[in-house]
Write a protein that holds these residues in place. Structure first.
Motif, PDB file in Angstrom:
ATOM      1  N   PRO A  32       0.514  -1.194  -0.495  1.00 11.06           N
ATOM      2  CA  PRO A  32       0.124   0.343  -0.115  1.00 11.06           C
ATOM      3  C   PRO A  32       0.722   1.597  -0.162  1.00 11.06           C
ATOM      4  O   PRO A  32       1.817   1.445   0.549  1.00 11.06           O
ATOM      5  CB  PRO A  32      -0.794   0.237   0.952  1.00 11.06           C
ATOM      6  N   PRO A  33       0.082   2.105  -0.685  1.00 14.61           N
ATOM      7  CA  PRO A  33       0.847   3.118  -0.915  1.00 14.61           C
ATOM      8  C   PRO A  33       0.490   3.695   0.815  1.00 14.61           C
ATOM      9  O   PRO A  33       0.397   3.668   1.077  1.00 14.61           O
ATOM     10  CB  PRO A  33       0.188   4.003  -2.152  1.00 14.61           C
ATOM     11  N   LEU A  34       1.786   4.724   0.957  1.00 12.64           N
ATOM     12  CA  LEU A  34       1.290   5.930   2.174  1.00 12.64           C
ATOM     13  C   LEU A  34       1.493   7.054   1.808  1.00 12.64           C
ATOM     14  O   LEU A  34       2.553   7.356   1.364  1.00 12.64           O
ATOM     15  CB  LEU A  34       2.917   6.358   3.124  1.00 12.64           C
ATOM     16  N   LEU A  35       0.944   7.879   2.041  1.00 12.11           N
ATOM     17  CA  LEU A  35       0.281   9.428   2.855  1.00 12.11           C
ATOM     18  C   LEU A  35       0.544   9.751   3.534  1.00 12.11           C
ATOM     19  O   LEU A  35      -0.470  10.039   5.622  1.00 12.11           O
ATOM     20  CB  LEU A  35      -1.284   9.822   2.077  1.00 12.11           C
ATOM     21  N   ARG A  36       1.810  10.752   4.012  1.00 16.31           N
ATOM     22  CA  ARG A  36       2.317  11.555   5.524  1.00 16.31           C
ATOM     23  C   ARG A  36       1.131  12.651   5.264  1.00 16.31           C
ATOM     24  O   ARG A  36       1.116  13.895   4.117  1.00 16.31           O
ATOM     25  CB  ARG A  36       3.060  11.783   5.541  1.00 16.31           C
ATOM     26  N   THR A  37       0.276  13.193   6.202  1.00 18.18           N
ATOM     27  CA  THR A  37      -0.260  14.766   5.688  1.00 18.18           C
ATOM     28  C   THR A  37       0.810  15.538   6.703  1.00 18.18           C
ATOM     29  O   THR A  37       1.105  15.139   7.808  1.00 18.18           O
ATOM     30  CB  THR A  37      -1.740  14.381   6.690  1.00 18.18           C
ATOM     31  N   LEU A  74       3.303  11.448  -0.241  1.00 18.57           N
ATOM     32  CA  LEU A  74       3.303  10.263  -0.794  1.00 18.57           C
ATOM     33  C   LEU A  74       4.768   9.592  -1.081  1.00 18.57           C
ATOM     34  O   LEU A  74       5.645   9.733  -1.772  1.00 18.57           O
ATOM     35  CB  LEU A  74       2.688  10.577  -2.119  1.00 18.57           C
ATOM     36  N   LEU A  75       3.960   8.877  -0.343  1.00 17.83           N
ATOM     37  CA  LEU A  75       5.344   6.819  -0.817  1.00 17.83           C
ATOM     38  C   LEU A  75       4.737   6.122  -1.420  1.00 17.83           C
ATOM     39  O   LEU A  75       4.361   5.324  -1.052  1.00 17.83           O
ATOM     40  CB  LEU A  75       5.809   6.871   0.612  1.00 17.83           C
ATOM     41  N   LEU A  76       5.610   5.800  -2.548  1.00 18.48           N
ATOM     42  CA  LEU A  76       5.462   4.544  -3.454  1.00 18.48           C
ATOM     43  C   LEU A  76       6.765   3.684  -3.037  1.00 18.48           C
ATOM     44  O   LEU A  76       7.995   4.550  -3.094  1.00 18.48           O
ATOM     45  CB  LEU A  76       5.242   4.695  -4.501  1.00 18.48           C
ATOM     46  N   TYR A  77       6.428   2.462  -3.141  1.00 18.97           N
ATOM     47  CA  TYR A  77       7.644   1.403  -2.051  1.00 18.97           C
ATOM     48  C   TYR A  77       7.936   0.646  -2.961  1.00 18.97           C
ATOM     49  O   TYR A  77       6.493  -0.471  -3.252  1.00 18.97           O
ATOM     50  CB  TYR A  77       7.868   1.523  -0.950  1.00 18.97           C
ATOM     51  N   THR A  78       8.377  -0.824  -3.129  1.00 14.03           N
ATOM     52  CA  THR A  78       8.227  -2.130  -3.933  1.00 14.03           C
ATOM     53  C   THR A  78       8.564  -2.964  -2.745  1.00 14.03           C
ATOM     54  O   THR A  78       9.390  -2.456  -1.595  1.00 14.03           O
ATOM     55  CB  THR A  78       9.591  -1.996  -4.546  1.00 14.03           C
ATOM     56  N   VAL A 129      12.521  -0.547  -4.693  1.00 11.12           N
ATOM     57  CA  VAL A 129      12.548   1.232  -5.060  1.00 11.12           C
ATOM     58  C   VAL A 129      12.307   1.841  -4.159  1.00 11.12           C
ATOM     59  O   VAL A 129      10.369   1.833  -3.705  1.00 11.12           O
ATOM     60  CB  VAL A 129      12.071   1.007  -6.475  1.00 11.12           C
ATOM     61  N   LEU A 130      12.280   3.386  -4.269  1.00 12.04           N
ATOM     62  CA  LEU A 130      11.309   4.003  -3.317  1.00 12.04           C
ATOM     63  C   LEU A 130      11.421   5.651  -4.406  1.00 12.04           C
ATOM     64  O   LEU A 130      11.705   5.627  -4.958  1.00 12.04           O
ATOM     65  CB  LEU A 130      11.907   5.065  -2.399  1.00 12.04           C
TER      66      LEU A 130
END
Length: 144
Positions: A32-37, A74-78, A129-130
């Protein structure tokens, strides 16, 4: 050869008339992508469809939307970052959430370096990958 895979397809669009952005994404079995407000809270974007695999057949993908405030990250990672033999993947994702909450207000290159140094195995068995994206903050008026 039968192949399969996972992916997240994401798009950021500015909202007309203000400084907000809209995130639209579809997740095919990827972490899951992560979302930091801007206030430091981190949410896992858990909505997803099944992974990509020929035996599962073609079907419509679901798109999800979320409003992003100025200064959101927004953080996407493998999966290579959080998944490896003998390690609980949920615990690794929880550690990733905590790192993003604690350090997510720093410059993005530093955020990625801290996460990689803490979570990535020195000799990973899978790709690591980040990708981090931060929506622009509201410009502060200049004082004279």
């Amino acid at each position: 050869m039968e192949t399969s895979g996972t992916l997240v397809h994401a798009r950021l669009d500015p909202v007309d008339g203000n400084h907000d952005w809209t995130l639209t994404w579809s997740n095919a079995g990827h972490p899951p992508p992560l979302l930091r407000t801007p206030d430091g809270n981190v949410a896992q974007l858990l909505e997803h469809d099944v992974l990509l695999h020929g035996s599962l057949g073609p079907f419509d993908r679901t798109e999800h939307r979320r409003a992003l405030l100025p200064g959101s990250t927004l953080l996407l990672y493998t999966d290579g970052l959080v998944e490896r033999r003998g390690r609980d993947m949920d615990a690794a994702v929880s550690q990733l959430v905590a790192l993003l909450a604690r350090h997510g207000n720093r410059p993005l290159d530093e955020v990625l370096r801290r996460i990689s140094n803490r979570l990535a195995h020195p000799t990973p068995e899978d790709d690591v990958v980040l990708l981090a994206v931060r929506t622009p903050s509201i410009p502060q008026p200049q004082r004279c």
